[in-house]
Design a protein around this motif. Structure first.
Motif, mmCIF file in Angstrom:
data_model
loop_
_atom_site.group_PDB
_atom_site.id
_atom_site.type_symbol
_atom_site.label_atom_id
_atom_site.label_comp_id
_atom_site.label_asym_id
_atom_site.label_seq_id
_atom_site.Cartn_x
_atom_site.Cartn_y
_atom_site.Cartn_z
ATOM 1 N N ALA A 123 0.849 -1.198 0.000
ATOM 2 C CA ALA A 123 0.000 0.000 0.000
ATOM 3 C C ALA A 123 0.879 1.242 0.000
ATOM 4 C CB ALA A 123 -0.897 0.002 1.234
ATOM 5 N N MET A 124 0.447 2.261 -0.711
ATOM 6 C CA MET A 124 1.187 3.512 -0.758
ATOM 7 C C MET A 124 0.883 4.332 0.495
ATOM 8 S SD MET A 124 1.754 6.008 -4.060
ATOM 9 C CE MET A 124 0.180 5.604 -4.690
ATOM 10 N N THR A 125 1.907 4.955 1.052
ATOM 11 C CA THR A 125 1.733 5.841 2.199
ATOM 12 C C THR A 125 1.380 7.241 1.693
ATOM 13 O OG1 THR A 125 4.056 6.513 2.182
ATOM 14 C CG2 THR A 125 3.482 4.561 3.534
ATOM 15 N N GLU A 126 1.050 8.131 2.615
ATOM 16 C CA GLU A 126 0.770 9.525 2.230
ATOM 17 C C GLU A 126 2.008 10.146 1.587
ATOM 18 O OE1 GLU A 126 -2.129 11.184 2.071
ATOM 19 O OE2 GLU A 126 -2.968 9.248 2.629
ATOM 20 N N GLU A 127 3.184 9.844 2.117
ATOM 21 C CA GLU A 127 4.425 10.364 1.524
ATOM 22 C C GLU A 127 4.612 9.809 0.119
ATOM 23 O OE1 GLU A 127 7.756 12.574 0.911
ATOM 24 O OE2 GLU A 127 6.275 12.793 2.508
ATOM 25 N N GLY A 128 4.256 8.553 -0.082
ATOM 26 C CA GLY A 128 4.333 7.948 -1.409
ATOM 27 C C GLY A 128 3.408 8.645 -2.386
ATOM 28 N N LYS A 129 2.215 9.002 -1.923
ATOM 29 C CA LYS A 129 1.251 9.704 -2.773
ATOM 30 C C LYS A 129 1.789 11.080 -3.184
ATOM 31 C CE LYS A 129 -2.701 7.287 -0.861
ATOM 32 N NZ LYS A 129 -3.890 7.338 -0.006
ATOM 33 N N LYS A 130 2.453 11.762 -2.251
ATOM 34 C CA LYS A 130 3.039 13.069 -2.573
ATOM 35 C C LYS A 130 4.163 12.919 -3.594
ATOM 36 C CE LYS A 130 2.238 14.987 2.018
ATOM 37 N NZ LYS A 130 2.902 15.338 3.278
ATOM 38 N N ARG A 131 5.013 11.907 -3.385
ATOM 39 C CA ARG A 131 6.168 11.714 -4.277
ATOM 40 C C ARG A 131 5.734 11.320 -5.681
ATOM 41 N NH1 ARG A 131 10.843 10.220 -1.226
ATOM 42 N NH2 ARG A 131 11.933 9.532 -3.093
ATOM 43 N N ILE A 132 4.718 10.461 -5.804
ATOM 44 C CA ILE A 132 4.305 10.053 -7.158
ATOM 45 C C ILE A 132 3.617 11.221 -7.853
ATOM 46 C CG2 ILE A 132 2.061 9.007 -6.595
ATOM 47 C CD1 ILE A 132 4.626 7.862 -9.261
#
Length: 161
Positions: free
Chosen positions: A102-111
């Motif tokens: 699962a993507m984290t909130e930080e992952g969502k920002k980076r993508i």
């Protein structure tokens, strides 16, 4: 010393065209990579996060299938994304034996940031073609993906509106 180009004429039209297509894809990939087109991610990390962004949480095997990387390579990619806090492993609620990525909130920002970089670089590279040529190229390439033709056409129509 520059490489000698293939004698495309001697190879024949289908083989020469295939080689030209393959080399063009590789060349564009290198240009995208070297121009920051994946943000601060590797291409495998970028496409893994794209899959998670588009499809939601997935088992590692499904990410591997989706982005056409080996399961062994995917383990390393996901390990590195997890170390950076961009994804996390979670047990499936439907089958506790399955580990979901699962993507984290930080992952969502980076993508989101990486997608913006990717789009800018792609648009720059594709600017050698007119809008009509891009449409022709897209339609030709869709012939190699008959299983996805309807889905891709619908997606392109939505984005054009």
């Amino acid at each position: 010393m520059p490489r000698k180009p293939f004698d495309l004429e001697a190879l024949g039209m289908p083989m020469g065209t295939f080689i030209l297509l393959a080399h063009t894809g590789q060349k564009l990939h290198h240009r995208i990579e070297n121009s920051g087109g994946y943000g601060d991610l590797t291409s495998s990390q970028f496409y893994s996060l794209m899959a998670l962004d588009d499809l939601g949480s997935l088992p590692l095997s499904k990410i591997s299938e989706h982005i056409r990387r080996s399961p062994g390579n995917m383990t390393l990619v996901i390990d590195n994304l997890e170390k950076e806090g961009l994804v996390e492993r979670q047990r499936s609620t439907e089958d506790r034996r399955v580990i979901m990525i699962a993507m984290t909130e930080e992952g969502k920002k980076r993508i989101k940031a990486a997608k913006a970089s990717h789009r800018a670089v792609i648009e720059k590279e594709m600017s050698v073609l007119t809008a009509e040529e891009i449409l022709q190229l897209r339609n030709l390439l869709l012939k190699f993906h008959p299983e996805h033709k309807k889905q891709l056409e619908e997606a392109f129509k939505k984005k054009e509106q």
